[in-house]
Design a protein around this motif. Structure first.
Motif, mmCIF file in Angstrom:
data_model
loop_
_atom_site.group_PDB
_atom_site.id
_atom_site.type_symbol
_atom_site.label_atom_id
_atom_site.label_comp_id
_atom_site.label_asym_id
_atom_site.label_seq_id
_atom_site.Cartn_x
_atom_site.Cartn_y
_atom_site.Cartn_z
ATOM 1 N N GLN A 1 9.992 10.773 0.747
ATOM 2 C CA GLN A 1 8.807 10.346 1.517
ATOM 3 C C GLN A 1 7.919 11.558 1.794
ATOM 4 N N ILE B 1 0.839 -1.191 0.000
ATOM 5 C CA ILE B 1 0.000 0.000 0.000
ATOM 6 C C ILE B 1 0.877 1.245 0.000
ATOM 7 N N ASP B 2 0.343 2.349 -0.504
ATOM 8 C CA ASP B 2 1.196 3.511 -0.711
ATOM 9 C C ASP B 2 1.551 4.200 0.607
ATOM 10 N N ALA B 3 2.514 5.119 0.514
ATOM 11 C CA ALA B 3 3.081 5.749 1.711
ATOM 12 C C ALA B 3 2.035 6.532 2.516
ATOM 13 N N VAL B 4 1.054 7.099 1.827
ATOM 14 C CA VAL B 4 0.024 7.862 2.537
ATOM 15 C C VAL B 4 -0.854 6.928 3.373
ATOM 16 N N ARG C 1 -0.047 4.089 4.457
ATOM 17 C CA ARG C 1 0.779 3.519 5.529
ATOM 18 C C ARG C 1 0.763 4.436 6.741
ATOM 19 N N GLY D 1 18.930 6.223 0.249
ATOM 20 C CA GLY D 1 18.282 7.435 -0.207
ATOM 21 C C GLY D 1 19.240 8.238 -1.067
ATOM 22 N N GLU D 2 19.358 9.516 -0.786
ATOM 23 C CA GLU D 2 20.216 10.347 -1.637
ATOM 24 C C GLU D 2 21.692 10.236 -1.274
ATOM 25 N N ARG E 1 12.781 17.731 -3.914
ATOM 26 C CA ARG E 1 12.988 18.017 -2.486
ATOM 27 C C ARG E 1 13.078 19.520 -2.259
ATOM 28 N N HIS F 1 7.186 1.192 -3.732
ATOM 29 C CA HIS F 1 6.580 1.789 -2.538
ATOM 30 C C HIS F 1 7.642 2.173 -1.507
ATOM 31 N N TYR F 2 8.901 1.796 -1.789
ATOM 32 C CA TYR F 2 9.996 2.203 -0.896
ATOM 33 C C TYR F 2 10.473 3.565 -1.357
ATOM 34 N N LEU F 3 10.181 4.600 -0.587
ATOM 35 C CA LEU F 3 10.478 5.930 -1.107
ATOM 36 C C LEU F 3 11.955 6.302 -1.021
ATOM 37 N N ASP F 4 12.770 5.555 -0.278
ATOM 38 C CA ASP F 4 14.210 5.806 -0.349
ATOM 39 C C ASP F 4 14.704 5.438 -1.754
ATOM 40 N N PHE G 1 6.294 12.873 -1.400
ATOM 41 C CA PHE G 1 5.205 11.987 -1.833
ATOM 42 C C PHE G 1 3.941 12.208 -1.006
ATOM 43 N N VAL G 2 4.103 12.206 0.295
ATOM 44 C CA VAL G 2 2.936 12.348 1.176
ATOM 45 C C VAL G 2 2.261 13.704 0.945
ATOM 46 N N PHE H 1 26.205 7.571 -8.305
ATOM 47 C CA PHE H 1 26.071 6.475 -7.347
ATOM 48 C C PHE H 1 26.873 5.230 -7.734
ATOM 49 N N TYR I 1 9.031 -3.228 6.096
ATOM 50 C CA TYR I 1 9.572 -1.877 5.980
ATOM 51 C C TYR I 1 10.311 -1.488 7.255
ATOM 52 N N ALA J 1 0.547 13.398 -2.623
ATOM 53 C CA ALA J 1 -0.515 12.405 -2.712
ATOM 54 C C ALA J 1 -1.705 12.773 -1.825
ATOM 55 N N ARG J 2 -1.454 13.534 -0.784
ATOM 56 C CA ARG J 2 -2.551 13.955 0.072
ATOM 57 C C ARG J 2 -3.170 15.257 -0.414
ATOM 58 N N GLU K 1 14.926 8.089 -4.481
ATOM 59 C CA GLU K 1 16.133 8.907 -4.533
ATOM 60 C C GLU K 1 17.158 8.351 -5.518
ATOM 61 N N ASP L 1 12.650 17.151 3.315
ATOM 62 C CA ASP L 1 13.948 16.552 3.622
ATOM 63 C C ASP L 1 14.214 15.318 2.774
ATOM 64 N N ALA M 1 0.044 7.187 -5.549
ATOM 65 C CA ALA M 1 -0.718 6.473 -4.521
ATOM 66 C C ALA M 1 -1.485 5.332 -5.180
ATOM 67 N N ASN M 2 -1.965 4.366 -4.362
ATOM 68 C CA ASN M 2 -2.823 3.314 -4.895
ATOM 69 C C ASN M 2 -4.043 3.991 -5.523
#
Lengths: 306, 256
Positions: free
Chosen positions: B235, A165-168, A170, A256-257, B226, B197-200, B238-239, A236, A193, B242-243, B203, B232, B42-43
């Protein structure tokens, strides 16, 4: 310290030659959110299914609310709620029918425990005459959670509720779990996760059927001892290989970055930057950082691999 | 001006309507050779519908898309031949051996027997899996399986490979090894189109698009996103998007 509500001693379970759980010892305290964190195939589902009396252990012992998972399974089933990893409600029943069904088989009514599910159920109540099979993923999950709570369980088990499911969504789910905790429930939740560990009071890392570590997220981070640095700059792919080629570098991982680098001894950040500049002509920035939960898990995984 | 054929993925006003529901609403973007393009949302935002159109599985209602040089509406079969595809949900057959899976996919992609033999050998050596060639795929640990699936999806050397949540549920070390395979392919010139779905992982992409309610709400490098949203990390970006909170400036910051 609060009483333990789940007690697991030397629990093992094999499927054929696969040792799904290998001598597990754990204790979960009353009223906490306990996170079981590990990748697919680590044994998370097997452990949850034993604790919810859906699967028998080979050896060892586990109690939930002081009752034995083998001997007292009928009592335990009344006292726990379980939300499996795959949607398991009746797709051809409506939202309202599913909820009523679960209330009825647990010999209660929706009205009696409505306060427990109110916040969650209200979000799907406008669609209560829609069949469960026609709901979106997020709605299905809210219904499944409502059904798992309607008999007012003492312990709620959730198997990977945030996978796929998406981050929101979650973030929303974790908010709901925190509210349930405040109502006095103990919550046992599994997730792949790592960053969700910080939502839990305590977590256990599980890998290949073994528990690698159990502690609060703060405790896990505090017990990490290797020097660790965040590196930025350059491409990277080239950079990570250049870093690994250095003698002082123990491991380098994408994060991440940045790239997180652990070294065999504590170094000055400039030392690493200079080495990369000399070798590859790349300008990078290096700073020493505090490890996060995922760094800790990766480090534990390396320890068992080597 | 550059022609659409200069891009590996060229999307113009692409739209899909189901009944009175607009699943994908006039999306536009271009992906260049060797890019790692993160396709987030988002889904229910329309990601899956968009990917189905780009891979020739679903005809668009309007607009156009050219993938690997072929028009998805007029030449969907050619699109399928010239792309790679892998997802967590469907990749390899568990009840076939490692070598059988490789042979099956290489055959589907039209490689000759001779090529299949040569490619199978090279692929197994590259993955350090020669000893496992006669093992059933179902017996492999998930991480190995995913790495094998990725290599198999590229056995016909496609210009672009679509990866749909390829790292779901794999352990943190394997997840990173998988990304290093992606980098390697990208450095070698393969274009990567990936959802996660892994937001890292967002990047790690060259550029990232974020879909919200059928439209592409943002598209840029992770760093620029960013900076633009004062976040930062991805994630937070996205939030925020998406919101639908990006219109209320800094709301997420204040809530912290």
């Amino acid at each position: 310290m609060k009483n333990s509500i789940i007690q697991i001693e030397q629990l093992s379970k094999s499927f054929g030659e696969v040792r799904a759980l290998d001598n597990i010892n754990l204790s979960v305290r009353e009223g906490e959110i306990f996170g079981l964190i590990g990748p697919d195939g680590a044994g998370k589902t097997t452990l949850i299914r034993i604790l919810t009396t859906l699967l028998l252990p080979d050896t060892g012992k586990a109690t939930v609310t002081g009752r034995d998972v083998v001997r007292d399974y009928k009592e335990i089933r009344k006292l726990v709620g379980y939300m499996p990893g795959v949607f398991s409600l009746y797709e051809d029943l409506t939202i309202a029918e599913n909820l009523k069904f679960f209330a009825t088989i647990f010999q209660t009514t929706i009205k009696e425990n409505y306060h427990l599910i109110k916040d969650i159920y209200q979000q799907i109540e406008p669609f209560k005459d829609r069949r469960a099979g026609q709901l979106s993923g997020g709605m299905k999950q809210k219904l499944a959670l409502s059904c798992a709570l309607i008999h007012k369980p003492e312990v709620l088990f959730l198997d990977e509720p945030t996978t796929g499911i998406d981050a929101v969504s979650r973030v929303e789910l974790w908010d709901m779990l925190k509210k349930l905790k405040r109502m006095g429930l103990t919550i046992f939740v599994s997730t792949p996760y790592m960053n969700e560990a910080s939502m839990c009071d305590r977590v256990a890392f599980i890998q290949k059927g073994e528990i690698l570590e159990v502690d609060s997220p703060e405790g896990i981070v505090a017990s990490y001892e290797e020097p660790i640095y965040a590196v930025e700059g350059g491409r990277f792919y080239q950079l990570i290989h250049a870093l690994r080629a250095l003698e002082m570098v123990k491991a380098a991982h994408l994060f991440g970055e940045t790239i997180h680098v652990t070294t065999y001894r504590r170094i000055a950040p400039e030392e690493l930057a200079r080495a990369i500049k000399e070798r590859e002509g790349m300008d990078i920035s290096v700073r020493e950082i505090e490890a996060n939960i995922e760094d800790c898990f990766i480090s534990k995984l390396h320890q068992i691999i080597h | 001006m550059r022609e659409q054929n200069d891009y590996i993925v060229y999307v113009k006003d692409l739209t899909k309507v189901f009944g009175d529901f607009v699943a994908v609403d006039k999306i536009n973007f271009r992906v260049e050779k060797g890019e790692i393009f993160g396709f987030l949302g988002a889904n229910g935002a329309g990601k899956t519908t968009a990917i189905k159109m780009l891979t020739g599985l679903l005809a668009p209602t309007s607009g156009e898309a050219v993938v690997a040089g072929f028009d998805v509406r007029r030449e969907p079969e050619k699109v399928k031949y010239n792309i790679g595809y892998m997802s967590q949900k469907f990749s390899l057959y568990d009840d076939l051996k490692v070598s059988e899976n490789i042979r099956l996919y290489a055959g589907i992609y039209g490689l000759s027997r001779k090529e299949i033999k040569r490619k199978s050998k090279a692929l197994l050596e590259e993955l350090n899996m020669v000893a496992l060639r006669d093992k059933l795929v179902g017996e492999l640990p998930l991480g190995w399986k995913q790495k094998l699936a990725f290599a198999v999806a590229m056995i016909h050397e496609p210009a672009v490979v679509f990866l749909d949540e390829p790292t779901s549920g794999v352990d943190p070390i394997t997840r990173r090894q998988f990304w290093e395979m992606i980098y390697k392919a990208s450095v070698a010139g393969t274009t990567i189109f990936i959802t996660t779905h892994y937001l890292d992982e967002a990047e790690y992409c060259t550029r990232v698009s974020i879909m919200v309610d059928g439209v592409i709400e943002a598209l840029d490098t992770p760093k620029n996103l960013r900076l633009k949203y004062g976040a930062d990390n991805m994630q937070e970006v996205f939030v925020l998007l998406a919101r639908g909170e990006h219109t209320l400036q800094g709301k997420i910051k204040k809530e912290k």
